[in-house]
Enzyme design. Sequence first.
Site, PDB file in Angstrom:
ATOM      1  N   PRO A   1       1.030  -1.311   0.101  1.00 64.03           N
ATOM      2  CA  PRO A   1       0.007   0.119  -0.155  1.00 64.03           C
ATOM      3  C   PRO A   1       0.655   1.457   0.158  1.00 64.03           C
ATOM      4  CG  PRO A   1      -0.821  -1.336   1.579  1.00 64.03           C
ATOM      5  CD  PRO A   1       0.630  -2.100   1.551  1.00 64.03           C
ATOM      6  N   CYS A   2       0.207   2.626  -0.691  1.00 66.25           N
ATOM      7  CA  CYS A   2       1.261   3.376  -1.279  1.00 66.25           C
ATOM      8  C   CYS A   2       0.568   4.296   0.282  1.00 66.25           C
ATOM      9  CB  CYS A   2       1.167   4.351  -2.484  1.00 66.25           C
ATOM     10  SG  CYS A   2       1.864   5.873  -2.663  1.00 66.25           S
TER      11      CYS A   2
END
Length: 390
Positions: free
Chosen positions: A75-76
């Site tokens: 996940p960014c």
Amino acid sequence: MTDRQPMVVELFAGIGGFRLATESLHLRTIWANDIDPKACRVYRANFGDGQLVEGDIAGLIGDVPAHDLLTAGFPCQPFSSAGKKLGIRDPRGTLFHVIVEILQRVRPQYFLLENVRRLLTMESGSHFATILKSLVETGYMVEWRLVSAADLGLPQNRQRVLLAGTRMSGRADIEPPVLKLLTPGELAASSDSTISLVAAIPNWVPIESHACKFPSWGIAAHGRFFCADLSHFDDAVPLSPLASFLETDPSPEFDFTEATKERIKSSTRVDKLVNGVHVLYNQGGGARMGYTVFGIDGIAPALTATASRHYERYKINGTYRRLTNVEYARLQGFPDNHCAGVAVYDQYELYGNAVPPPIARWGMERVLSKGIPVTAFSSAAANLLPLTYA
Ligand SMILES: C[S@@+](CC[C@H](N)C(=O)[O-])C[C@H]1O[C@@H](n2cnc3c(N)ncnc32)[C@H](O)[C@@H]1O
């Protein structure tokens, strides 16, 4: 490395975009993890419940077994500003840092990470610099490359950055790049390309002095990086038209409401290809995607993880509708019924977050071309399972 089937661990596994690629290459996934119950349900339905551990990875780091290749579409997540005074952001406490901790503890030979394109450009590249610095300090040589789903046969303008890592034990471990094919000139000199790479490192830019966005390809080792904007993708296949991936008779549940159709009446006709995407109508000055109606003469814009009809307006054979869940699966390179076990509404998010298996497979083949060529992989490679669906 012994003569055996390479073992893969899949972090942030979602619905298994990496897993499909791994299976098609006859590699063995021995451990996988995700926190989302719906994604886990889909993963188990497709791959069984032998390898997947459901839960927060932060509490499972010590459980990750020894393996050869670590894969993760992480996940960014923004880095805290705690490390700002060092001129670079601090990754501690983030999900990205979980990857670094696992690399430090287990030290697999290779990793392959995937993320959104803007990771290269966010905050003038400072997030990406943090990522490179952490991975390189962990003792890996890192290469990155922007890859487009459209170049790999999917009718979607989805660009993703792949980061491939190779464990190093010393300066001599530097290897030629694999995410960028060597030019004929480089190929001719390839017998000593490792030596010339090592010799060139002192001339590379220290990661900490990066000053701007990162381009589409680069390589980093020993605290320094070298990069270039590559205009040409060596393995590109001819563009697939969106029209050929659509369902012929989808349920009317995907059609627009009357209210939405009313609003579209005030749109302006554009009828142009923008980055390969057929933009049919735009609403008064609206550059926002939400006000655009797409046609099917080109490819689709990047699929989003939102289930909102707001972002998915298409005019298909005279009908205004959004894409169906099955079309989402096809545009992402998954089998039609991959997410059949969860509600249609939830499938959009799961597919929208996933790595297209053809992108994962392209990266894996390149990484494995480096060294894993343990006999198990080489002989299996002669008999790859095709990634074709529908
Ligand atoms: C970008 S998606 C990756 C999707 C995956 N590559 C696929 O093909 O479906 C990120 C995934 O990380 C998972 N995730 C987020 N936080 C997590 C955590 N703390 N522990 C484990 N998984 C987490 C999400 O549930 C999501 O499935």
